[in-house]
Design an enzyme around this catalytic site. Structure first.
Site, PDB file in Angstrom:
ATOM      1  N   GLY A   1      42.395  38.632  36.350  1.00  7.96           N
ATOM      2  CA  GLY A   1      41.244  39.585  36.274  1.00  7.96           C
ATOM      3  C   GLY A   1      42.115  40.811  36.041  1.00  7.96           C
ATOM      4  N   GLN A   2      40.950  42.113  35.872  1.00  9.73           N
ATOM      5  CA  GLN A   2      41.483  43.275  35.394  1.00  9.73           C
ATOM      6  C   GLN A   2      42.479  43.927  36.029  1.00  9.73           C
ATOM      7  OE1 GLN A   2      38.547  46.425  35.677  1.00  9.73           O
ATOM      8  NE2 GLN A   2      39.517  47.753  34.119  1.00  9.73           N
TER       9      GLN A   2
ATOM     10  N   LYS B   1      31.096  43.730  50.426  1.00  9.88           N
ATOM     11  CA  LYS B   1      32.304  44.656  50.629  1.00  9.88           C
ATOM     12  C   LYS B   1      32.399  45.220  52.081  1.00  9.88           C
ATOM     13  CE  LYS B   1      34.824  43.595  47.084  1.00  9.88           C
ATOM     14  NZ  LYS B   1      36.084  43.205  47.114  1.00  9.88           N
TER      15      LYS B   1
ATOM     16  N   ASP C   1      40.857  28.276  44.757  1.00 14.81           N
ATOM     17  CA  ASP C   1      39.374  28.466  44.938  1.00 14.81           C
ATOM     18  C   ASP C   1      39.404  29.034  46.264  1.00 14.81           C
ATOM     19  OD1 ASP C   1      36.787  28.858  45.385  1.00 14.81           O
ATOM     20  OD2 ASP C   1      36.270  26.857  44.698  1.00 14.81           O
TER      21      ASP C   1
ATOM     22  N   TYR D   1      26.808  42.935  46.239  1.00 13.60           N
ATOM     23  CA  TYR D   1      28.241  43.408  46.193  1.00 13.60           C
ATOM     24  C   TYR D   1      28.536  44.333  47.429  1.00 13.60           C
ATOM     25  CZ  TYR D   1      32.726  45.378  44.203  1.00 13.60           C
ATOM     26  OH  TYR D   1      33.885  45.703  43.855  1.00 13.60           O
TER      27      TYR D   1
ATOM     28  N   ILE E   1      40.026  29.147  37.715  1.00  9.06           N
ATOM     29  CA  ILE E   1      39.221  28.640  36.433  1.00  9.06           C
ATOM     30  C   ILE E   1      39.841  28.963  34.993  1.00  9.06           C
ATOM     31  CG2 ILE E   1      36.907  28.112  35.507  1.00  9.06           C
ATOM     32  CD1 ILE E   1      35.857  28.078  38.047  1.00  9.06           C
TER      33      ILE E   1
ATOM     34  N   GLY F   1      43.048  36.335  42.174  1.00  9.79           N
ATOM     35  CA  GLY F   1      42.377  37.056  41.135  1.00  9.79           C
ATOM     36  C   GLY F   1      43.187  37.414  40.098  1.00  9.79           C
TER      37      GLY F   1
HETATM   38  N1  NAD Z   1      37.835  46.980  38.439  1.00 12.14           N
HETATM   39  C1  NAD Z   1      37.315  47.880  39.311  1.00 12.14           C
HETATM   40  O1  NAD Z   1      36.751  48.808  38.657  1.00 12.14           O
HETATM   41  C2  NAD Z   1      37.100  47.788  40.733  1.00 12.14           C
HETATM   42  C3  NAD Z   1      36.469  48.559  41.538  1.00 12.14           C
HETATM   43  C4  NAD Z   1      36.486  48.731  42.901  1.00 12.14           C
HETATM   44  C5  NAD Z   1      36.945  47.502  43.511  1.00 12.14           C
HETATM   45  N2  NAD Z   1      37.407  46.514  42.860  1.00 12.14           N
HETATM   46  C6  NAD Z   1      37.796  45.326  43.460  1.00 12.14           C
HETATM   47  O2  NAD Z   1      39.053  44.898  43.152  1.00 12.14           O
HETATM   48  C7  NAD Z   1      39.049  43.544  43.005  1.00 12.14           C
HETATM   49  C8  NAD Z   1      39.771  42.829  41.841  1.00 12.14           C
HETATM   50  O3  NAD Z   1      38.695  43.189  40.842  1.00 12.14           O
HETATM   51  P1  NAD Z   1      38.906  43.156  39.174  1.00 12.14           P
HETATM   52  O4  NAD Z   1      38.339  44.270  38.609  1.00 12.14           O
HETATM   53  O5  NAD Z   1      40.363  42.695  39.070  1.00 12.14           O
HETATM   54  O6  NAD Z   1      37.924  41.925  39.028  1.00 12.14           O
HETATM   55  P2  NAD Z   1      37.893  40.800  37.907  1.00 12.14           P
HETATM   56  O7  NAD Z   1      36.292  40.334  37.994  1.00 12.14           O
HETATM   57  O8  NAD Z   1      38.476  41.147  36.468  1.00 12.14           O
HETATM   58  O9  NAD Z   1      38.826  39.826  38.721  1.00 12.14           O
HETATM   59  C9  NAD Z   1      38.477  38.995  39.728  1.00 12.14           C
HETATM   60  C10 NAD Z   1      39.078  37.771  39.542  1.00 12.14           C
HETATM   61  O10 NAD Z   1      38.494  36.984  40.593  1.00 12.14           O
HETATM   62  C11 NAD Z   1      38.619  35.549  40.380  1.00 12.14           C
HETATM   63  N3  NAD Z   1      37.846  34.594  41.209  1.00 12.14           N
HETATM   64  C12 NAD Z   1      36.352  34.449  40.957  1.00 12.14           C
HETATM   65  N4  NAD Z   1      35.988  33.684  41.881  1.00 12.14           N
HETATM   66  C13 NAD Z   1      36.951  33.180  42.549  1.00 12.14           C
HETATM   67  C14 NAD Z   1      37.284  32.094  43.752  1.00 12.14           C
HETATM   68  N5  NAD Z   1      36.264  31.435  44.038  1.00 12.14           N
HETATM   69  N6  NAD Z   1      38.639  31.986  43.744  1.00 12.14           N
HETATM   70  C15 NAD Z   1      39.607  32.603  43.333  1.00 12.14           C
HETATM   71  N7  NAD Z   1      39.310  33.657  42.493  1.00 12.14           N
HETATM   72  C16 NAD Z   1      38.133  33.835  42.141  1.00 12.14           C
HETATM   73  C17 NAD Z   1      38.100  35.533  38.890  1.00 12.14           C
HETATM   74  O11 NAD Z   1      38.557  34.450  38.219  1.00 12.14           O
HETATM   75  C18 NAD Z   1      38.597  36.842  38.194  1.00 12.14           C
HETATM   76  O12 NAD Z   1      39.704  36.564  37.323  1.00 12.14           O
HETATM   77  C19 NAD Z   1      37.676  42.928  43.827  1.00 12.14           C
HETATM   78  O13 NAD Z   1      37.865  42.782  45.020  1.00 12.14           O
HETATM   79  C20 NAD Z   1      37.022  44.035  43.323  1.00 12.14           C
HETATM   80  O14 NAD Z   1      35.783  44.061  44.136  1.00 12.14           O
HETATM   81  C21 NAD Z   1      37.358  46.455  41.433  1.00 12.14           C
END
Ligand code: NAD
Length: 318
Positions: A11-12, A146, A53, A142, A36, A8
């Site tokens: 991601g954020q 989780k 993936d 979700y 991707i 990930g």
């Molecule tokens: N951001 C929040 O507020 C928050 C809050 C609670 C928990 N979380 C958890 O933290 C983790 C990261 O969250 P985030 O905010 O960075 O999410 P995000 O959506 O910004 O990033 C998630 C990343 O996962 C990647 N992804 C999707 N499908 C995939 C696959 N098949 N294989 C590999 N990668 C894949 C996406 O490309 C994306 O970049 C997650 O488990 C999320 O549930 C986030």
């Protein structure tokens, strides 16, 4: 932590965790694993990058094997609001993807950090100061995925001795990478709109209290938990962690102290409101405090000042 893979990565959270880990451990020791989405130039040029993936175990095993990875920060996931739009995908990525990561970790002797979420709580969970160990009957895919993930991580620890650890993140506020389709995304958008247009229309109702945390604290939580003495950990997956309990109007009030003309309006999105209503107003993170010394560094006021300042600086430099 000698050689780390972060899934990930684009991601954020991943996009902010990777630079911190690279600074601590050395750039070559942190493998950014995206999926991707094209990474930013700065991420791509700052150290190794691979596409994986997580639903395909071979792609996960290949990176771990080739780079001799010993620690996996597994952040690849589908978040709450996106998950309700594509439940099958959410289950597949969040559960099968995690299962694959744990299997690879078992075979290659890796430690695993997996974030869980306040989304694992449901309408029947105590809403105020939600305890560490309590009823978890979420009604979103979700949340269901989780909870399964928390249990799976505990199982891999107990059954196979895999060093699994995790936190239940609240909504995360950051200004570097846009959030990926969660219910608390408004708490990021509100700051950008405040700087750019001095007003924001919120999709959650006034009075919708949820826990939140500033990204630097979320990064510290992930690293500090992975560095904690395992003999002190009674829990593993997953620790409640929080920094503040806020509603749209309390964030707006903090913004108004810096931008007095800021205006907050409401246009409710029933899907995200229903999800938010099923989550706690505030959670109790005393177990994390006691077992590995968790403390947030930012409250609403200090976070608001920092976020607004940095959004302005970034916009001006563009
Ligand atoms: N951001 C929040 O507020 C928050 C809050 C609670 C928990 N979380 C958890 O933290 C983790 C990261 O969250 P985030 O905010 O960075 O999410 P995000 O959506 O910004 O990033 C998630 C990343 O996962 C990647 N992804 C999707 N499908 C995939 C696959 N098949 N294989 C590999 N990668 C894949 C996406 O490309 C994306 O970049 C997650 O488990 C999320 O549930 C986030």
């Amino acid at each position: 932590m000698e050689k780390v893979m972060v899934t990930g990565a684009v991601g954020q959270i991943g996009s902010e965790l990777i630079p911190v880990l690279r600074k601590r451990l050395g750039a070559e020791k942190v493998i950014a694993a995206g999926h991707i989405k094209k990474p930013e130039k700065t991420l791509l040029e700052s150290g190794p990058f691979q596409f994986i993936d997580c639903t395909d175990i071979n792609t996960v095993a290949e990176v771990v094997r080739r780079h001799n990875v010993d620690t996996i920060y597994h952040l690849g996931a589908v978040l709450s609001a996106s998950g309700e739009k594509a439940p099958q995908l959410c289950w597949n990525v969040n559960v099968k993807g995690l299962y694959n990561v744990l299997e690879v970790a078992r075979q290659y002797h890796c430690s695993v950090f997996t974030p869980s979420s306040i989304g694992t709580f449901g309408p029947a969970t105590p809403k105020i100061k939600t305890p560490q160990d309590t009823l978890q009957r979420p009604d979103t895919i979700y949340g269901v995925s989780k909870v399964a993930g928390e249990l799976l991580c505990d199982y891999y620890h107990r059954r196979f001795g895999v060093d699994t650890r995790g936190v239940r993140y609240p909504g995360l506020i950051s200004y570097k990478t846009a959030p990926g389709g969660g219910t608390t995304d408004y708490a990021v958008e509100i700051y950008f709109e405040a700087v750019q247009h001095k007003k924001y229309t919120c999709y959650l109702k006034k009075g919708t209290f949820l826990d939140m945390m500033y990204m630097p604290d979320a990064i510290n939580a992930a690293i500090n938990l992975m560095e904690a003495d395992p003999s002190c950990l009674k829990h593993r997956n997953s620790f409640n962690v929080t920094a503040m309990s806020v509603a749209p109007e309390t964030i707006a009030a903090a913004i108004k102290k810096v931008i007095p003309e800021f205006e907050l309006n409401f246009e409710i999105d029933p899907l995200r409101q229903a999800i938010a209503d099923s989550w706690p107003d505030s959670i109790d993170d005393s177990a994390a405090q006691k077992e590995w010394g968790w403390r947030p560094g930012y409250d609403l006021e200090s976070m608001t000042k920092d976020v607004l300042k940095n959004i302005r600086v970034n916009l001006e430099s563009k």
